[in-house]
Design a protein around this motif. Structure first.
Motif, short mmCIF file in Angstrom:
data_model
loop_
_atom_site.label_atom_id
_atom_site.label_comp_id
_atom_site.label_asym_id
_atom_site.label_seq_id
_atom_site.Cartn_x
_atom_site.Cartn_y
_atom_site.Cartn_z
N ILE A 20 52.10 14.27 19.17
CA ILE A 20 52.35 13.00 18.35
C ILE A 20 51.28 12.66 17.50
CG2 ILE A 20 53.13 10.59 18.63
CD1 ILE A 20 53.91 11.12 21.53
N LYS A 42 53.65 2.29 18.01
CA LYS A 42 53.00 2.15 19.38
C LYS A 42 54.19 1.72 20.21
CE LYS A 42 48.91 0.58 19.70
NZ LYS A 42 47.48 -0.31 19.75
N ILE A 45 56.41 4.67 20.46
CA ILE A 45 55.78 5.99 21.10
C ILE A 45 55.93 5.49 22.93
CG2 ILE A 45 53.99 7.27 21.60
CD1 ILE A 45 52.94 6.58 18.57
N LEU A 59 48.28 12.96 21.52
CA LEU A 59 48.04 11.92 20.62
C LEU A 59 47.05 12.15 19.67
CD1 LEU A 59 49.26 9.11 19.52
CD2 LEU A 59 47.62 8.32 21.05
N CYS A 70 44.06 12.44 22.61
CA CYS A 70 44.75 12.79 24.37
C CYS A 70 45.08 14.12 23.75
CB CYS A 70 45.68 11.95 24.42
SG CYS A 70 46.47 12.40 25.77
N LEU A 79 47.95 9.18 28.74
CA LEU A 79 48.44 9.09 27.18
C LEU A 79 48.67 7.44 26.80
CD1 LEU A 79 49.51 10.59 24.86
CD2 LEU A 79 51.77 10.79 25.96
N LEU A 83 46.95 5.45 23.69
CA LEU A 83 47.82 4.64 22.76
C LEU A 83 47.41 3.38 22.53
CD1 LEU A 83 50.40 4.93 20.72
CD2 LEU A 83 51.94 4.65 22.92
N LEU A 86 44.87 2.69 20.16
CA LEU A 86 44.93 3.27 18.64
C LEU A 86 44.78 2.04 17.84
CD1 LEU A 86 45.93 5.89 17.68
CD2 LEU A 86 48.25 4.92 17.57
#
Length: 202
Positions: A20, A42, A45, A59, A70, A79, A83, A86
């Motif tokens: 991703i 986000k 996801i 990621l 990740c 994960l 995220l 991010l």
């Protein structure tokens, strides 16, 4: 609870490998999508992670360069943690380079079974550097489809500045950012993937 006998059985499963890649450039802070483009990505996801069943996912954040946050894993808690952190600071500053993001995604998928790899690239499609089309064609030659998701208003939106209530400006003018469908369609088509124009829809 009566039970009869016992038998060991080996079950072979084959998961998919999904990298991703998320655009974290300043344009992804535009609020034409609630709460902003990056925040919406986000949330989506997180929904995707809930659907993974034994698949490996990684990621990657990108702006001027891609940064692997990740590596491919089935540890979805890790994960989700990557995220959650991010932000625009997750990748090096500079002009958005979709081509570098695609190449970094290739590197993250190195050594995996070639028929079970894919890249999910989420962006507003604004490419200021690099040749994303050529990088996508290379992905297609390697059998790695890229599924692009476009977030943002094609009509354009302003970008929040560093201070509350201010706008991001260039030479005194407020910068407008818009969803570039064409770029994301080219990437998807060249790699054998498909384009999902989320735009500002729910």
């Amino acid at each position: 609870r009566p039970q009869w006998g016992r038998r060991d059985e080996t079950v072979v499963t084959r998961g998919r490998n999904l990298l991703i890649a998320v655009d974290v450039s300043r344009s992804m802070l535009a609020t034409d999508v609630h709460p902003n483009r990056l925040g919406r990505a986000k949330v989506d996801i997180l929904d995707l992670i809930d659907e993974l069943r034994g698949d490996h996912a990684g990621l990657l954040a990108f702006r001027n360069k891609g940064a692997l946050l990740c590596p491919l894993t089935s540890d979805y808690a890790f994960l989700r943690q990557a995220l959650d952190g991010l932000s625009p600071e997750s990748a090096p500053r500079g002009e958005t380079d979709l081509a570098d993001a695609i190449r970094k995604a290739h590197e993250a998928l190195e050594g995996m079974a070639e028929d079970h790899n894919a890249v999910l690239l989420i962006s507003d499609g604004e490419q200021l550097a690099g040749d994303a089309a050529e990088a996508a064609r290379e992905a297609g030659r390697r059998g790695i489809p890229i599924f692009t998701v476009g977030i943002g208003d094609p009509a354009g939106a302003t970008i929040p500045g560093e201070k509350a209530g201010d706008l991001f400006r260039f030479q005194g003018q407020a910068v407008q950012t818009r969803l570039m469908d064409e770029t994301l369609e080219v990437i998807a088509r060249a790699s054998g993937g498909s384009y999902i124009p989320l735009a500002t829809a729910g």
